[in-house]
Enzyme design. Structure first.
Site, PDB file in Angstrom:
ATOM      1  N   HIS A 216      15.973  90.326  -3.088  1.00  0.00           N
ATOM      2  CA  HIS A 216      16.954  90.572  -2.022  1.00  0.00           C
ATOM      3  C   HIS A 216      17.690  91.904  -2.141  1.00  0.00           C
ATOM      4  CE1 HIS A 216      19.751  89.416  -5.193  1.00  0.00           C
ATOM      5  NE2 HIS A 216      20.716  89.964  -4.470  1.00  0.00           N
TER       6      HIS A 216
HETATM    7  C1  UD1 Z   1      25.278  90.723  -1.621  1.00  0.00           C
HETATM    8  C2  UD1 Z   1      25.764  91.691  -2.704  1.00  0.00           C
HETATM    9  C3  UD1 Z   1      24.738  91.712  -3.826  1.00  0.00           C
HETATM   10  C4  UD1 Z   1      24.475  90.323  -4.360  1.00  0.00           C
HETATM   11  C5  UD1 Z   1      24.088  89.391  -3.204  1.00  0.00           C
HETATM   12  C6  UD1 Z   1      23.993  87.993  -3.721  1.00  0.00           C
HETATM   13  C7  UD1 Z   1      27.071  93.640  -1.975  1.00  0.00           C
HETATM   14  C8  UD1 Z   1      27.018  95.088  -1.715  1.00  0.00           C
HETATM   15  N1  UD1 Z   1      25.868  93.044  -2.188  1.00  0.00           N
HETATM   16  O1  UD1 Z   1      24.053  91.226  -1.119  1.00  0.00           O
HETATM   17  O2  UD1 Z   1      25.247  92.493  -4.889  1.00  0.00           O
HETATM   18  O3  UD1 Z   1      23.402  90.393  -5.269  1.00  0.00           O
HETATM   19  O4  UD1 Z   1      25.107  89.437  -2.198  1.00  0.00           O
HETATM   20  O5  UD1 Z   1      23.135  87.220  -2.956  1.00  0.00           O
HETATM   21  O6  UD1 Z   1      28.117  93.038  -1.981  1.00  0.00           O
HETATM   22  N2  UD1 Z   1      23.102  87.047   5.483  1.00  0.00           N
HETATM   23  C9  UD1 Z   1      23.004  85.868   6.184  1.00  0.00           C
HETATM   24  N3  UD1 Z   1      23.730  84.802   5.717  1.00  0.00           N
HETATM   25  C10 UD1 Z   1      24.524  84.860   4.634  1.00  0.00           C
HETATM   26  C11 UD1 Z   1      24.622  86.068   3.947  1.00  0.00           C
HETATM   27  C12 UD1 Z   1      23.900  87.156   4.384  1.00  0.00           C
HETATM   28  O7  UD1 Z   1      22.311  85.767   7.173  1.00  0.00           O
HETATM   29  O8  UD1 Z   1      25.140  83.841   4.275  1.00  0.00           O
HETATM   30  C13 UD1 Z   1      22.320  88.210   5.967  1.00  0.00           C
HETATM   31  C14 UD1 Z   1      23.059  89.014   7.032  1.00  0.00           C
HETATM   32  O9  UD1 Z   1      22.093  89.539   7.896  1.00  0.00           O
HETATM   33  C15 UD1 Z   1      23.667  90.156   6.224  1.00  0.00           C
HETATM   34  C16 UD1 Z   1      22.597  90.393   5.151  1.00  0.00           C
HETATM   35  O10 UD1 Z   1      22.092  89.096   4.881  1.00  0.00           O
HETATM   36  O11 UD1 Z   1      23.886  91.304   6.988  1.00  0.00           O
HETATM   37  C17 UD1 Z   1      23.107  91.028   3.892  1.00  0.00           C
HETATM   38  O12 UD1 Z   1      24.236  90.305   3.391  1.00  0.00           O
HETATM   39  P1  UD1 Z   1      25.297  91.040   2.444  1.00  0.00           P
HETATM   40  O13 UD1 Z   1      26.323  90.074   2.027  1.00  0.00           O
HETATM   41  O14 UD1 Z   1      25.735  92.306   3.049  1.00  0.00           O
HETATM   42  O15 UD1 Z   1      24.424  91.525   1.243  1.00  0.00           O
HETATM   43  P2  UD1 Z   1      23.494  90.720   0.263  1.00  0.00           P
HETATM   44  O16 UD1 Z   1      22.127  91.299   0.361  1.00  0.00           O
HETATM   45  O17 UD1 Z   1      23.673  89.269   0.442  1.00  0.00           O
HETATM   46  N1  UDP Z   2      20.104  80.797  -6.538  1.00  0.00           N
HETATM   47  C1  UDP Z   2      20.154  79.575  -5.894  1.00  0.00           C
HETATM   48  N2  UDP Z   2      19.209  79.298  -4.918  1.00  0.00           N
HETATM   49  C2  UDP Z   2      18.233  80.179  -4.589  1.00  0.00           C
HETATM   50  C3  UDP Z   2      18.200  81.441  -5.259  1.00  0.00           C
HETATM   51  C4  UDP Z   2      19.156  81.714  -6.221  1.00  0.00           C
HETATM   52  O1  UDP Z   2      21.014  78.749  -6.185  1.00  0.00           O
HETATM   53  O2  UDP Z   2      17.423  79.865  -3.724  1.00  0.00           O
HETATM   54  C5  UDP Z   2      21.124  81.095  -7.552  1.00  0.00           C
HETATM   55  C6  UDP Z   2      20.594  81.457  -8.915  1.00  0.00           C
HETATM   56  O3  UDP Z   2      20.422  80.296  -9.701  1.00  0.00           O
HETATM   57  C7  UDP Z   2      21.684  82.385  -9.466  1.00  0.00           C
HETATM   58  C8  UDP Z   2      22.292  82.999  -8.225  1.00  0.00           C
HETATM   59  O4  UDP Z   2      21.824  82.250  -7.114  1.00  0.00           O
HETATM   60  O5  UDP Z   2      22.694  81.644 -10.129  1.00  0.00           O
HETATM   61  C9  UDP Z   2      21.868  84.435  -8.107  1.00  0.00           C
HETATM   62  O6  UDP Z   2      22.298  84.928  -6.876  1.00  0.00           O
HETATM   63  P1  UDP Z   2      21.633  86.174  -6.179  1.00  0.00           P
HETATM   64  O7  UDP Z   2      20.282  86.402  -6.700  1.00  0.00           O
HETATM   65  O8  UDP Z   2      21.797  85.968  -4.720  1.00  0.00           O
HETATM   66  O9  UDP Z   2      22.640  87.363  -6.585  1.00  0.00           O
HETATM   67  P2  UDP Z   2      22.779  88.318  -7.858  1.00  0.00           P
HETATM   68  O10 UDP Z   2      22.839  87.493  -9.071  1.00  0.00           O
HETATM   69  O11 UDP Z   2      21.624  89.258  -7.826  1.00  0.00           O
HETATM   70  O12 UDP Z   2      24.038  89.055  -7.570  1.00  0.00           O
END
Ligand code: UD1
Ligand code: UDP
Length: 371
Positions: A216
């Site tokens: 992601h």
């Molecule tokens: C964010 C964090 C990243 C973290 C990740 C965990 C920042 C800069 N990035 O990235 O460090 O690893 O969360 O998962 O803070 N979206 C949905 N539903 C949701 C959330 C997101 O549809 O519940 C979609 C939306 O289109 C959104 C895109 O995902 O624009 C990106 O979401 P965003 O929270 O900006 O960044 P992540 O890639 O989730």
């Molecule tokens: N995770 C989850 N369901 C999923 C994928 C990940 O519960 O389908 C959990 C995973 O066990 C870990 C956390 O989400 O604890 C990691 O989140 P993510 O990869 O979104 O963010 P990051 O750690 O890179 O910030």
């Protein structure tokens, strides 16, 4: 644990999936000890399987405040943080907690840290302080550095992260090595996870074996060429090592696959995101994990499942030093070579992230310092 006071003792600010998971044990302890605290959810993640599912499954109380500041693809990270900042500040000024806790490196964390650090009466604690990828093009790297440098309490998960903070000139008196709260969450939930799920999806079984994938990171999935290159690498891994790959896909990745009109290879089985318990079980049963997630690199290491990181750097070098992880980058040949190497690894590495009592330590330190 005392934590009772007219002024709320602690405000926990969170907003994304990993923050909810990594703060879950700490929140449960605050509740158990009837501490005076509240939760402020910034709403960065908002889809049910990215957010409320975790509150339900991990039995967390509803946040007292729930904002809904989603990131908009049309605007940048500064805009996202900027929209959260005044809303969080207004709540902090009204509640005036003794301390604010943030965890990790997301935009929510930076907004919470900036808001708290501008109010002199409020102390700021950063859980998971001192992680560095040394890649400043990652939005998370900037968030980590800035948050560490405005914090009053730096809860470093390892001695390595403590050293990093000291090398950056931060006051050693503010730094506490606590372990990582993800160990607490894994220990509390693994037995439950093993009991919970029935059959695995797509007829996949533990006995026949499968690989698990998450992907992601912005720098991987928002770049068409890089996303296609990683998927080609995964196709080769699956074909040459004869394993199906289960892929619970983050909404960002689902969106970008559509935008670029790319379909993952047939043996990469796309699934909706799982809850923590189901995901933990998948991790524990997988023969190999391929990921660009921070938390998943840690969990793979804790669960003794070899990990291939689909990035060019990591802020978790302890996993590589332990022998649990390799940094593969995004080129197909490198991904295949690393997957092959990791399948041969002896899995008896040490978990570098502590003993599962990080949340307890953090709360004890706060109690001592603030009382
Ligand atoms: C964010 C964090 C990243 C973290 C990740 C965990 C920042 C800069 N990035 O990235 O460090 O690893 O969360 O998962 O803070 N979206 C949905 N539903 C949701 C959330 C997101 O549809 O519940 C979609 C939306 O289109 C959104 C895109 O995902 O624009 C990106 O979401 P965003 O929270 O900006 O960044 P992540 O890639 O989730
Ligand atoms: N995770 C989850 N369901 C999923 C994928 C990940 O519960 O389908 C959990 C995973 O066990 C870990 C956390 O989400 O604890 C990691 O989140 P993510 O990869 O979104 O963010 P990051 O750690 O890179 O910030």
């Amino acid at each position: 644990m005392k934590f009772r006071n007219k002024r709320p003792f602690i405000a926990v600010i969170l907003g994304t999936r990993p923050e909810v998971i990594k703060l879950s044990v700490l929140i449960r302890q605050l509740r158990k000890h009837r501490a005076s605290y509240f939760l402020l959810h910034a709403g960065q993640h908002y889809s049910y399987p990215m957010d409320r599912l975790f509150f339900k499954e991990l039995e967390l109380p509803d946040p007292k405040y729930r904002l809904s500041v989603h990131q908009s693809p049309a605007t940048g990270h500064g805009h996202h943080v900027g929209r959260m900042l005044p809303l969080i500040e207004t709540i902090l000024l009204k509640e005036c907690p003794r301390a604010v806790l943030v965890q990790g490196d997301t935009n929510t964390v930076l907004a919470g840290a900036l808001a708290a650090s501008k109010i002199p009466e409020i102390d700021l604690g950063h859980v998971e302080a001192g992680l560095r990828s040394r890649d400043r093009s990652m939005p998370e790297e900037i968030n980590r550095i800035l948050t560490d440098h405005v914090s009053d309490y730096l809860f470093a998960p390892t001695k390595g992260s403590q050293r990093t903070l000291e090398q950056e000139g931060l006051d050693p008196g503010k730094i506490f090595v606590t372990g990582n709260t993800i160990v607490d969450a894994v220990r509390e939930n693994l037995a439950l996870a093993r009991k919970k799920l029935g059959a695995l999806p797509f007829g996949v079984s533990r006995k026949r074996g499968f690989f698990l994938l998450t992907l992601h990171r912005q720098e991987n999935v928002d770049d068409r060429g890089r996303l296609a290159s990683i998927l080609q690498g995964l196709e080769e891994v699956s074909r040459k090592l004869r394993m199906p790959i289960l892929f619970p896909a983050h909404p960002r990745t689902v969106k970008m696959l559509k935008t670029f009109h790319i379909s993952p290879p047939a043996d990469v089985r796309v699934l909706p995101p799982f809850g923590f318990l189901d995901f933990l079980r998948l991790e524990a049963d997988a023969r190999l994990i391929l990921t660009d997630s921070g938390g998943v690199q840690e969990e793979a290491c804790i669960l003794r499942v070899p990990c291939v990181t689909l990035r060019t750097s990591t802020e978790r070098p302890e996993t590589v030093a332990a022998g649990a992880n390799v940094i593969a980058g995004y080129r197909p040949g490198d991904i295949l070579r690393c997957a092959r190497d990791m399948m041969e690894r002896d899995r008896r590495w040490e978990n570098p992230f502590g003993d599962g009592r990080a949340s307890q330590r953090i709360l004890r330190i706060l109690e001592r310092r603030l009382s």
